[in-house]
Write an enzyme that holds these catalytic residues in place. Structure first.
Site, PDB file in Angstrom:
ATOM      1  N   ASP A  46      36.939  21.999 -10.514  1.00 28.94           N
ATOM      2  CA  ASP A  46      36.724  23.409 -10.204  1.00 28.94           C
ATOM      3  C   ASP A  46      35.312  23.648  -9.673  1.00 28.94           C
ATOM      4  O   ASP A  46      35.128  24.270  -8.624  1.00 28.94           O
ATOM      5  CB  ASP A  46      36.972  24.274 -11.443  1.00 28.94           C
ATOM      6  N   GLU A  52      43.411  29.406 -15.047  1.00 30.50           N
ATOM      7  CA  GLU A  52      42.586  29.729 -16.207  1.00 30.50           C
ATOM      8  C   GLU A  52      42.705  31.201 -16.578  1.00 30.50           C
ATOM      9  O   GLU A  52      42.712  31.555 -17.760  1.00 30.50           O
ATOM     10  CB  GLU A  52      41.130  29.365 -15.931  1.00 30.50           C
TER      11      GLU A  52
END
Length: 272
Positions: free
Chosen positions: A52, A168
């Protein structure tokens, strides 16, 4: 796909189609134009060693380089924020070598995090002790990392770049006002599968792209995989976010996590 699933995809901004090249351009342009509109000149991002921050870092560096080619004063500062010695430091260093940021700053958050947990424990050890101690310390770590990044942003006319994405956000897998706090989120609306596809398009090596994701916040369980915390796999989460059917037990876990973490996706509550 039922109505609730469709509503979640709309709320999280997940597009029905995905093209890595087009999304790369759109997200770099977003960073460029937002920085210009804010009359600022620096992008700040913590680099952890995972895909990420690697992907967000590649987008940020490209945005800075585009502004530089336009003759503007702009830069990308990558920040290493280990808690003492990080278990996967070699991966973080490799990410930096792939991104090639304009500048790298190293800040050890351990002294600040340990001092904070010690001060809290002095008055409220009964609230922190027990099996959740390292969980609470992990949240302090995440918030100390943001304190450092916003300090750098304030000193460099900058914006803090976050790494939150749809997978997420769906699971509420971030610390409120920690890694969930940022000025810009260039990965917003992407599931993990699409983040990886974007990273591959941007030239990241496969072993970093497909490295097992871990938040690495709890000192008593270093590098614990995200999927162990979730109780579902990223493939199942990604399928859900692409409007596909998943096993009923996995769907129930996903929806429970989404509902329980609703407060993380809202502004502070106010009286009506």
């Amino acid at each position: 796909m039922d109505r609730e699933q469709a509503a979640i995809l709309e709320e999280l901004g997940v597009a029905s189609e995905f093209d890595a090249a087009a999304e790369s351009e759109r997200r770099v342009s977003f960073l460029v134009e937002y920085l210009k509109a804010a009359s600022l000149r620096t992008l700040i991002l913590g680099i952890s060693g995972g895909v990420d921050s690697l992907t967000a870092g590649l987008l940020s560096q490209r945005a800075a380089e585009r502004l530089q080619r336009e003759g503007l004063q702009a830069s990308f500062i990558a920040v290493r924020l280990p808690y003492g010695e990080q278990a996967d430091e070699a991966d973080a260093q490799r990410c930096l070598s792939v991104i090639r940021p304009d500048r790298t700053v190293n800040i050890d958050i351990r002294p600040a995090a340990d001092a904070m947990i010690a001060e809290i424990s002095a008055e409220a050890a009964d609230l922190l002790s027990g099996s959740r101690f390292h969980f609470h310390l992990g949240n302090i770590k995440a918030r100390q990392r943001m304190i450092a990044q916003f300090a750098l942003a304030g000193a460099s006319a900058g914006l803090v770049v976050g790494t939150d994405h749809a997978a997420e956000a769906l699971m509420g897998f971030y610390t409120k006002f920690g890694d969930g706090a940022a000025d810009v989120l260039p990965l917003a609306g992407l599931n993990k599968r699409r983040v990886r596809s974007l990273a591959t398009h941007l030239g990241a090596p496969a072993d970093l792209v497909f490295k097992v994701p871990t938040a690495d916040l709890e000192s008593d369980a270093p590098l614990k995989p995200d999927e162990e915390v979730y109780g579902v796999t990223y493939d199942e989460i990604d399928d859900f976010l692409e409007g596909r059917e998943v096993a009923q037990s996995s769907r129930a876990r996903i929806l429970a996590a989404y509902r329980a973490s609703a407060h993380k996706r809202e502004l502070p509550a106010t009286p009506r």
